[in-house]
Design a protein around this motif. Structure first.
Motif, PDB file in Angstrom:
ATOM      1  N   ASP A  25       0.842  -1.192   0.000  1.00 29.52           N
ATOM      2  CA  ASP A  25       0.000   0.000   0.000  1.00 29.52           C
ATOM      3  C   ASP A  25       0.874   1.236   0.000  1.00 29.52           C
ATOM      4  O   ASP A  25       1.880   1.302   0.693  1.00 29.52           O
ATOM      5  N   SER A  26       0.475   2.241  -0.796  1.00 27.21           N
ATOM      6  CA  SER A  26       1.293   3.437  -0.942  1.00 27.21           C
ATOM      7  C   SER A  26       1.406   4.225   0.352  1.00 27.21           C
ATOM      8  O   SER A  26       2.274   5.081   0.478  1.00 27.21           O
ATOM      9  N   ALA A  27       0.530   3.965   1.326  1.00 27.67           N
ATOM     10  CA  ALA A  27       0.570   4.713   2.576  1.00 27.67           C
ATOM     11  C   ALA A  27       1.626   4.169   3.534  1.00 27.67           C
ATOM     12  O   ALA A  27       1.928   4.792   4.535  1.00 27.67           O
ATOM     13  N   LYS A 130       8.414   7.649   2.239  1.00 28.44           N
ATOM     14  CA  LYS A 130       7.196   7.111   1.632  1.00 28.44           C
ATOM     15  C   LYS A 130       7.370   7.021   0.120  1.00 28.44           C
ATOM     16  O   LYS A 130       7.913   7.936  -0.502  1.00 28.44           O
ATOM     17  N   LEU A 164       1.615   9.740  -6.648  1.00 30.48           N
ATOM     18  CA  LEU A 164       0.495   9.301  -5.824  1.00 30.48           C
ATOM     19  C   LEU A 164      -0.016  10.477  -5.006  1.00 30.48           C
ATOM     20  O   LEU A 164       0.691  11.001  -4.150  1.00 30.48           O
ATOM     21  N   ASN A 166      -2.919  10.221  -3.174  1.00 31.93           N
ATOM     22  CA  ASN A 166      -3.299   9.459  -1.987  1.00 31.93           C
ATOM     23  C   ASN A 166      -3.485   8.019  -2.443  1.00 31.93           C
ATOM     24  O   ASN A 166      -3.128   7.680  -3.580  1.00 31.93           O
ATOM     25  N   LYS A 167      -4.039   7.156  -1.604  1.00 34.00           N
ATOM     26  CA  LYS A 167      -4.134   5.749  -1.980  1.00 34.00           C
ATOM     27  C   LYS A 167      -5.154   5.493  -3.075  1.00 34.00           C
ATOM     28  O   LYS A 167      -5.181   4.399  -3.648  1.00 34.00           O
ATOM     29  N   ASN A 168      -5.986   6.486  -3.389  1.00 32.93           N
ATOM     30  CA  ASN A 168      -7.014   6.324  -4.409  1.00 32.93           C
ATOM     31  C   ASN A 168      -6.708   7.049  -5.718  1.00 32.93           C
ATOM     32  O   ASN A 168      -7.243   6.667  -6.762  1.00 32.93           O
ATOM     33  N   GLU A 170      -3.928   8.950  -8.543  1.00 27.40           N
ATOM     34  CA  GLU A 170      -2.579   9.136  -9.071  1.00 27.40           C
ATOM     35  C   GLU A 170      -2.648  10.065 -10.282  1.00 27.40           C
ATOM     36  O   GLU A 170      -3.571   9.981 -11.084  1.00 27.40           O
ATOM     37  N   ASN A 204     -10.754   1.642  -2.664  1.00 31.22           N
ATOM     38  CA  ASN A 204      -9.883   1.034  -1.658  1.00 31.22           C
ATOM     39  C   ASN A 204      -9.694  -0.457  -1.878  1.00 31.22           C
ATOM     40  O   ASN A 204      -8.618  -1.001  -1.623  1.00 31.22           O
ATOM     41  N   HIS A 206      -9.780  -1.923  -4.768  1.00 27.00           N
ATOM     42  CA  HIS A 206      -9.202  -2.105  -6.102  1.00 27.00           C
ATOM     43  C   HIS A 206     -10.158  -2.786  -7.084  1.00 27.00           C
ATOM     44  O   HIS A 206      -9.726  -3.256  -8.140  1.00 27.00           O
ATOM     45  N   ASP A 274       0.442  -1.948  -9.950  1.00 25.33           N
ATOM     46  CA  ASP A 274       0.346  -0.542  -9.595  1.00 25.33           C
ATOM     47  C   ASP A 274      -0.738   0.125 -10.449  1.00 25.33           C
ATOM     48  O   ASP A 274      -1.402  -0.518 -11.252  1.00 25.33           O
TER      49      ASP A 274
END
Length: 278
Positions: A25-27, A130, A164, A166-168, A170, A204, A206, A274
């Motif tokens: 996860d990118s976070a 990060k 990125l 956030n996680k949603n 890009e 979230n 995917h 990704d």
């Protein structure tokens, strides 16, 4: 048909390798060494762009055998080095092939095949421990393998990056220095442009993805080639999505790069781990 068997085999291989990748996860928090360790554990051979098989027709006109087709794309990459080169880069090869297939016409002729090999450097961007994106510097060739008046080709030095948000979400940007050497497509940049912007969204879990890609055509006018995409998968254990793609503009294929197309197609897509690259 030999090309179709090859494409199917490569997609199956890529899909199998994709399933072995350790998802992150990118976070999550990393340091540069852990980023390199993750990269080194990933398969050297994997998907690069989306791999899809879709069919459809022209928007605003009655569907016929002449304005309807099947479009499919194969895109793979092979990493040549570990991330130990200067500036924490790695060298890789990529190959993308895009086909336009007139399956609704007699004898099912292939309208155009576009071959896009490339070689370049990639860099994973890490800020405050990060992972936040990637950057690419590449040399790409694209041609349709034809001769005489239907020959189309060009080369590009491309600079691209993804960030990125956030996680949603890009965001992506790609610009290029064109080297147009084709005798029959000297005005290619007028229709295919110098740069593109893209935005990716995914939920979230995917299961659902959406993307918008705009390519600025040549000149000072407010003119763009636009692609909109939606994809949904019913099972999170699989990597095959129901896929809807809308294309509006010029340059969708090399043979007819100077003809306007407005196409809506639906089918299936296999995506990289990704966010999709464009």
């Amino acid at each position: 048909m030999r090309n179709l068997y090859l494409i199917a085999a490569l997609i199956c291989i890529s899909h199998a390798l994709h399933a072995q990748i350790l998802a992150k996860d990118s976070a999550e928090v990393y340091n540069p060494d852990s980023i390199r360790a993750i990269l080194d554990k990933r398969p050297y051979f994997t998907l690069f762009k989306d791999n899809y098989f879709i069919g459809g027709t022209t928007i605003g006109k009655k569907p016929t055998s002449k304005n309807s087709d099947v479009k499919f794309q194969l895109s793979i990459s092979q990493r040549l080095t570990k991330s130990k080169l200067p500036f924490d880069t790695y060298l890789f090869l990529m190959y993308t092939q895009k086909a336009f297939w007139n399956v609704f016409q007699k004898s099912f002729p292939m309208r155009d095949l576009n071959f896009n090999p490339g070689i370049g450097f990639a860099h994973l961007i890490v800020r405050h421990n990060k992972y936040i994106g990637k950057a690419y510097l590449m040399f790409e060739h694209e041609s349709n393998g034809r001769d005489s008046i239907e020959s189309r080709s060009w080369n590009r030095v491309t600079f691209s990056g993804s960030l990125l948000l956030n996680k949603n979400w890009e965001a992506q940007i790609k610009a290029w220095i064109p080297i147009v050497d084709g005798r029959n497509n000297k005005d290619l940049v007028k229709y295919c442009g110098y740069m593109q912007l893209a935005a990716n969204y995914r939920t979230n879990n995917h299961l659902f993805n959406a993307a918008a890609i705009v390519t600025k055509r040549g000149g000072l006018n407010f003119n763009f080639n636009t692609t909109l995409e939606l994809s949904y998968k019913f099972n999170n254990n699989e990597n095959q999505y129901l896929f809807l793609q809308y294309y509006n503009g010029f340059g969708e294929n090399l043979l007819d790069y100077n003809r306007f197309h407005s196409m809506l197609r639906i089918g299936i897509v296999i995506k990289p781990q990704d966010f999709s690259a464009y």
